[in-house]
Scaffold this active site. Sequence first.
Site, mmCIF file in Angstrom:
data_model
loop_
_atom_site.group_PDB
_atom_site.id
_atom_site.type_symbol
_atom_site.label_atom_id
_atom_site.label_comp_id
_atom_site.label_asym_id
_atom_site.label_seq_id
_atom_site.Cartn_x
_atom_site.Cartn_y
_atom_site.Cartn_z
ATOM 1 N N GLY A 1 49.386 32.575 39.004
ATOM 2 C CA GLY A 1 49.799 31.765 40.144
ATOM 3 C C GLY A 1 48.730 30.785 40.589
ATOM 4 O O GLY A 1 49.015 29.609 40.851
ATOM 5 N N CYS B 1 16.413 43.253 34.091
ATOM 6 C CA CYS B 1 17.415 42.878 33.096
ATOM 7 C C CYS B 1 16.758 42.579 31.745
ATOM 8 O O CYS B 1 15.545 42.344 31.665
ATOM 9 C CB CYS B 1 18.223 41.676 33.575
ATOM 10 S SG CYS B 1 17.460 40.062 33.291
ATOM 11 N N CYS C 1 13.085 41.941 38.566
ATOM 12 C CA CYS C 1 14.348 42.194 37.880
ATOM 13 C C CYS C 1 14.107 42.981 36.594
ATOM 14 O O CYS C 1 13.154 42.722 35.859
ATOM 15 C CB CYS C 1 15.052 40.874 37.559
ATOM 16 S SG CYS C 1 16.598 41.057 36.658
ATOM 17 N N ASP D 1 45.293 38.443 35.764
ATOM 18 C CA ASP D 1 45.875 37.663 36.848
ATOM 19 C C ASP D 1 47.147 37.007 36.322
ATOM 20 O O ASP D 1 47.179 36.493 35.211
ATOM 21 C CB ASP D 1 44.866 36.610 37.316
ATOM 22 C CG ASP D 1 45.366 35.800 38.487
ATOM 23 O OD1 ASP D 1 46.464 36.084 38.980
ATOM 24 O OD2 ASP D 1 44.660 34.877 38.914
ATOM 25 N N SER D 2 48.205 37.008 37.130
ATOM 26 C CA SER D 2 49.511 36.541 36.666
ATOM 27 C C SER D 2 49.554 35.050 36.392
ATOM 28 O O SER D 2 50.440 34.577 35.690
ATOM 29 C CB SER D 2 50.579 36.891 37.700
ATOM 30 O OG SER D 2 50.316 36.228 38.930
ATOM 31 N N HIS E 1 21.480 37.444 32.595
ATOM 32 C CA HIS E 1 20.683 37.690 33.799
ATOM 33 C C HIS E 1 21.564 37.696 35.047
ATOM 34 O O HIS E 1 21.461 38.605 35.885
ATOM 35 C CB HIS E 1 19.584 36.646 33.951
ATOM 36 C CG HIS E 1 18.944 36.683 35.305
ATOM 37 N ND1 HIS E 1 17.969 37.589 35.653
ATOM 38 C CD2 HIS E 1 19.187 35.942 36.431
ATOM 39 C CE1 HIS E 1 17.624 37.411 36.919
ATOM 40 N NE2 HIS E 1 18.351 36.413 37.411
ATOM 41 N N CYS F 1 14.717 39.184 31.827
ATOM 42 C CA CYS F 1 13.467 39.136 32.591
ATOM 43 C C CYS F 1 12.367 39.991 31.979
ATOM 44 O O CYS F 1 11.186 39.755 32.230
ATOM 45 C CB CYS F 1 13.730 39.577 34.034
ATOM 46 S SG CYS F 1 14.591 38.324 35.020
ATOM 47 N N ASP G 1 36.365 39.513 41.780
ATOM 48 C CA ASP G 1 36.161 38.808 40.514
ATOM 49 C C ASP G 1 35.772 37.372 40.823
ATOM 50 O O ASP G 1 36.145 36.829 41.874
ATOM 51 C CB ASP G 1 37.437 38.812 39.662
ATOM 52 C CG ASP G 1 38.392 37.687 40.065
ATOM 53 O OD1 ASP G 1 38.378 36.627 39.413
ATOM 54 O OD2 ASP G 1 39.153 37.860 41.053
ATOM 55 N N GLN H 1 49.510 36.600 50.612
ATOM 56 C CA GLN H 1 49.248 35.194 50.909
ATOM 57 C C GLN H 1 49.309 34.985 52.421
ATOM 58 O O GLN H 1 49.387 35.940 53.178
ATOM 59 C CB GLN H 1 50.237 34.307 50.170
ATOM 60 C CG GLN H 1 50.028 34.255 48.656
ATOM 61 C CD GLN H 1 48.740 33.540 48.267
ATOM 62 O OE1 GLN H 1 48.155 32.776 49.050
ATOM 63 N NE2 GLN H 1 48.281 33.782 47.040
#
Length: 399
Positions: free
Chosen positions: A95, A305, A303, A92-93, A334, A308, A265, A188
């Site tokens: 801003g 993972c 789950c 990300d720049s 998790h 878990c 993100d 924007q």
Amino acid sequence: MIDFAVIRTDMGGKARLGRLTTSRGTVATPAFMPVGSLGTVKGVDPDDLRRLGFGLILNNAYHLYLRPGHQVVADMGGLHAFTGWSGAILTDSGGFQIFSLAKLRKVTDEGVTFQSHIDGSLHHITPETAVRIQEALGADIIMALDECVGLPSSVELVQEAVRRTSLWARRCQAARRRTDQALFGIIQGGTDSALRVQSARDLVALGFDGYAVGGLSVGEEKAAMYDVLNVTTPELPAMKPRYLMGVGMPEDLVEGVARGIDLFDCVVPSRHGRTGWLFTSFGRVVIKQAHYARDERPIDPICRCPVCTKYSRAYLHHLFNVKEMLGARLNTIHNLFYFAELMRQIRLAIEQGRFAAFRTEFLARRDQWPGEEQVDETVEARGAKTACSVQVYKENRRR
């Protein structure tokens, strides 16, 4: 640079199953990018991220410019060599960070002058500087510098930000020198539909490699954010990736996909993990709650993972209360698994032509998620229904 292909669509063409290919591998979309602002996703290492199934992460040019400095990273071989991450990276720049973190800032058409949130030192970044910083960092995808404003803001202030963002976008295009990086423009316009359409059309005319929707999750209601996406994504080229910046609660991912978004993100999975908020199939678990002190069950009985299948809530509760760093690490793993699995389920639903049903079921289930005092009973019921009882959990641990 990158290659992007839409493989299949659903919900009348809005939900998109795609493939984003970089020199460092292919990422199935829709995809979630874990955030490593300072060059690391807090609490996990590159091997963790690979095992969890991520192929694209986000680093932040603002933070890395301030510490350790983009030239330091360049001298160390770029972000991939510096961090040990072999997958793709988007930067990300800065801003949004200048808007949200800088102690003081002054924005003109030339660029932005701001005080570091770390030590108060004065800095000046122009669109050309933002590109040079990201080229030095060596990310696979870089972002044009934009002006982000808080919401609510006056129409005049948002109009000026749209105008300046388009001006800066053209200068970022002209400033790029590397041919091995994709450059995305950032749309924007606040919550003003006309300004969002104008911003999207201005940037599409410049022919970016992809397009991001910025300036959201800065104070507006969720319904307003979804309305912005409704008018913005139809303006974007069908065969270019679409990225919703900084938005990442589970329902927002589902709703974003329903409106044509390919990339997301957010710091939510890692930040919530560090504060003990764990995402599950039945709602949230706030692991510091006292009633978990003797709870033998995993965070989520269904789950798969690594956390878990090995650790109990009681142990995670203990780690959190004594402030052991392992607790934050396990919680983050998790949560990241939950997000990776949610995106996998979304992609599968689109592939099978049932995303609309998936969305309806997901949102209905989320609306019915229990409060914290009801979680135990719900887990017990779901565990019995799926044969994922405490006994099965113990068997998994022995294996």
